[in-house]
Design an enzyme around this catalytic site. Structure first.
Site, PDB file in Angstrom:
ATOM      1  N   HIS A 202      49.827  -4.079  -5.367  1.00 42.56           N
ATOM      2  CA  HIS A 202      49.728  -3.896  -3.835  1.00 42.56           C
ATOM      3  C   HIS A 202      49.256  -2.976  -3.319  1.00 42.56           C
ATOM      4  O   HIS A 202      48.421  -2.974  -2.483  1.00 42.56           O
ATOM      5  CB  HIS A 202      51.512  -3.879  -3.472  1.00 42.56           C
ATOM      6  N   GLU A 203      49.302  -1.703  -3.969  1.00 42.19           N
ATOM      7  CA  GLU A 203      48.799  -0.536  -3.204  1.00 42.19           C
ATOM      8  C   GLU A 203      47.231  -0.244  -3.717  1.00 42.19           C
ATOM      9  O   GLU A 203      46.457  -0.005  -2.769  1.00 42.19           O
ATOM     10  CB  GLU A 203      49.319   0.923  -4.021  1.00 42.19           C
ATOM     11  N   HIS A 206      45.383  -2.662  -1.175  1.00 42.11           N
ATOM     12  CA  HIS A 206      44.891  -1.876  -0.013  1.00 42.11           C
ATOM     13  C   HIS A 206      43.770  -0.853  -0.134  1.00 42.11           C
ATOM     14  O   HIS A 206      42.798  -1.250   0.597  1.00 42.11           O
ATOM     15  CB  HIS A 206      46.148  -0.868   0.381  1.00 42.11           C
ATOM     16  N   HIS A 212      48.138  -6.073   5.498  1.00 39.19           N
ATOM     17  CA  HIS A 212      49.319  -6.988   5.077  1.00 39.19           C
ATOM     18  C   HIS A 212      49.253  -8.418   5.634  1.00 39.19           C
ATOM     19  O   HIS A 212      48.306  -8.468   6.601  1.00 39.19           O
ATOM     20  CB  HIS A 212      50.668  -6.495   5.741  1.00 39.19           C
ATOM     21  N   TYR A 261      54.944  -8.813   3.906  1.00 38.02           N
ATOM     22  CA  TYR A 261      56.150  -8.305   4.187  1.00 38.02           C
ATOM     23  C   TYR A 261      57.331  -9.229   3.484  1.00 38.02           C
ATOM     24  O   TYR A 261      57.264 -10.465   3.613  1.00 38.02           O
ATOM     25  CB  TYR A 261      56.545  -8.101   5.499  1.00 38.02           C
TER      26      TYR A 261
END
Length: 579
Positions: A202-203, A206, A212, A261
């Protein structure tokens, strides 16, 4: 004080942080004046997820590398509410913050530039592990990078002195990252509670340029945000991104994205803050997974970093006597010199058209090639023709013209001329764009020039048994136009009735839990194809061609479908447009 310490001790016994505990102490004094007794009520709230999500870990923290004192002033990134983060785990550098909120002290303006320059050049992310990075975080980061590189063309290399831009993995409080390549050193934290492969993916996503998923401008068609259940300080984290900051590239909304999310993100009362609606509810799709890249995550990464195009560049070939550049084949004809209409007919005989120059890279290649190999030729025909006072790419009389997305002339196109050619400049011998005439039969031999024909490069034909490629079992996972395929087992984003069997007896078409090109019996077409991950393109053919002389001739079944892509194979064969 004793009661508080005892309650904290009970929290530890119950498995914190895999559980949360609230304590409510009360003192009971009996009427006889005896020693008071304490009653401790502990409500244990068990986590619904396997581990804490980023918004839980990052709650009420301000890592030292982000928040510090400078000249007696507190310095921290511009996040949502009073936090150091945007959307819970995104660190906004000064440029990103200005694009998001507007410059400090000035009125917010609409962002005018997407963050295209934030992509890592050539799909290579350089990284470094800080000495303080925990062992578990290091292991998670390595496995996350391996997972991403196995699914895409993105490469992770250790930072060396000559690499100015790089990501440094650190173990400060929380899990957080910048969006895209910021320039220079940028930290990515996998602190306590973040040492999971899914969190690391996930990071890193980014850092590769992903926002998101639920921040998409079209999200209200797919999920419903319940503001009553959101902590007031975090309402801003549910704002949608401006289209100038992030675009979906036409891909379907991704419920299963690792960047989405979870349903209780920033909850104020333990209830859902995001509710799945529409097609997601109908298919019982879930949000907020932190295990691995989804198929649409992979498709978008491959699109962002041109992975499918790179694969096609490497694996495609051109006919004999044609010159290959990326996915295009070029044929340079010095003789015969022809006028415009005759030149088009000459190219058509070899299933090509007069050259379309769509990118600066292609323009540069052609000019350099002409200068090096044709020192005496003066002018070369292109497919640029004036139509209704506007220059467009001409595909021949039987096909529609295409608007120009790239032009290489200085200023504006020349007045009065009906076509454009590549002409040699006398002073430098370089080639540049010039105005020219189409010419007519009565004007021969005037306006006759050498010709450049162009067609798409193709993969080698395959010696399959069936002409329609029904027995293809290769690994090609994207279509002719470069769109990554949808899995055959998935019913989203494209709905279909095909069943992906487990064994060859159940499913002789080779369908399964994969997205490789196939030609299934129930929806047989002219050659292998696949459903796509783009919402407005139901399916497309794949670049799979069967060699002539296959043993079985097959009759193609007509399929009624609402497709936006033509089934005409010749149209694809003759197509020379490049994304």
């Amino acid at each position: 004080m004793i009661l508080r310490e005892f309650a904290i001790f009970i929290c530890i016994l119950t498995g914190f942080p895999s559980t949360k505990a609230r304590y409510i102490p009360s003192v009971l004094v009996n009427v006889k004046g005896e020693m008071p007794t304490a009653k401790i009520v502990i409500n244990v709230i068990r986590k619904r997820a396997k581990y804490w999500d980023f918004w839980q870990v990052n709650s009420h923290i301000c890592p030292p590398s982000l928040c510090f004192m400078r000249e007696n002033k507190r310095v921290k990134p511009r996040g949502t509410g009073d936090s150091a983060f945007y959307n819970g785990d995104i660190v906004l550098d000064e440029k990103a913050a200005d694009m998001m909120y507007g410059p400090v002290g000035r009125r917010r303006k609409r962002a005018t530039t997407r963050m295209k320059d934030r992509l890592w050049k050539d799909g290579i992310m350089y990284y470094q592990f800080a000495p303080s990075l925990s062992r578990s975080a290091r292991k998670a980061a390595k496995r996350a990078m391996e997972h991403i590189s196995n699914k895409t063309c993105i490469v992770f290399k250790k930072k060396r002195k000559k690499n100015p831009d790089f990501v440094r993995f650190i173990s400060e409080p929380g899990c957080w990252s910048n969006v895209g390549r910021v320039g220079g050193l940028q930290n990515l934290s996998l602190g306590y509670g973040c040492e999971k492969v899914g969190t690391a993916v996930h990071e890193i996503n980014h850092a590769l340029g992903f926002w998101h998923e639920q921040a998409r401008s079209d999200r209200d068609k797919y999920v419903e945000v319940n503001e009553d259940n959101i902590s007031p300080n975090y309402l801003g984290d549910f704002e949608k991104l401006n289209k100038t900051l992030a675009v979906s590239r036409g891909y379907a909304y991704d419920y299963s994205s690792i960047m989405h999310y979870s349903e209780r993100t920033f909850t104020n009362n333990g209830l859902k803050t995001i509710k799945v609606i529409g097609i997601g509810k109908e298919l019982a799709l879930r949000i907020g997974q932190r295990e691995a890249l989804s198929n649409i995550d992979i498709a978008q990464l491959r699109d962002m970093y041109f992975c499918n195009r790179k694969q096609d560049n490497d694996e495609t070939i051109c006919p004999k006597d044609w010159i290959k550049h990326k996915r295009s084949c070029y044929r340079f004809l010095r003789r015969p010199k022809l006028q415009y209409a005759a030149a088009h007919k000459e190219c058509k005989q070899s299933f090509s058209t007069l050259v379309h120059i769509n990118t600066a890279n292609e323009d540069r290649f052609l000019k350099q090639y002409l200068k090096k190999n044709f020192k005496k030729s003066i002018r070369w025909r292109t497919g640029a023709r004036r139509i209704n006072d506007t220059f467009e790419w001409d595909n021949g009389e039987d096909r529609k013209t295409k608007p120009m997305t790239f032009t290489a002339w200085n200023g504006r196109p020349p007045e009065g001329f009906s076509t454009m050619v590549l002409g040699r400049e006398n002073a430098t011998s370089d080639f540049a764009w010039e105005g020219a005439w189409t010419g007519s039969v009565s004007q021969l031999p005037d306006h006759t020039f050498s010709i450049i024909c162009e067609r798409k490069a193709r993969r080698k034909c395959l010696p399959l048994e069936f002409e329609d490629g029904r027995d293809y079992r290769g690994e090609l996972k994207h279509t002719l136009s470069g769109i990554t395929c949808q899995k055959w087992t998935s019913k989203y984003p494209q709905r279909h009735s095909l069943l992906a069997g487990i064994t060859a007896d159940v499913n002789p078409d080779g369908l399964g839990d994969h997205n490789s090109c196939r030609n299934p019996f129930r929806m047989r077409r002219k050659r292998p194809w696949c459903f796509t991950t783009k919402k407005n393109v139901e399916w497309e053919y794949c670049d799979v061609t069967v060699c002539k002389g296959s043993q079985n001739n097959t009759v193609n079944n007509k399929v009624n479908s609402k497709n936006s892509i033509s089934e005409n194979f010749e149209e694809y064969s003759n197509s020379i447009s490049e994304d």
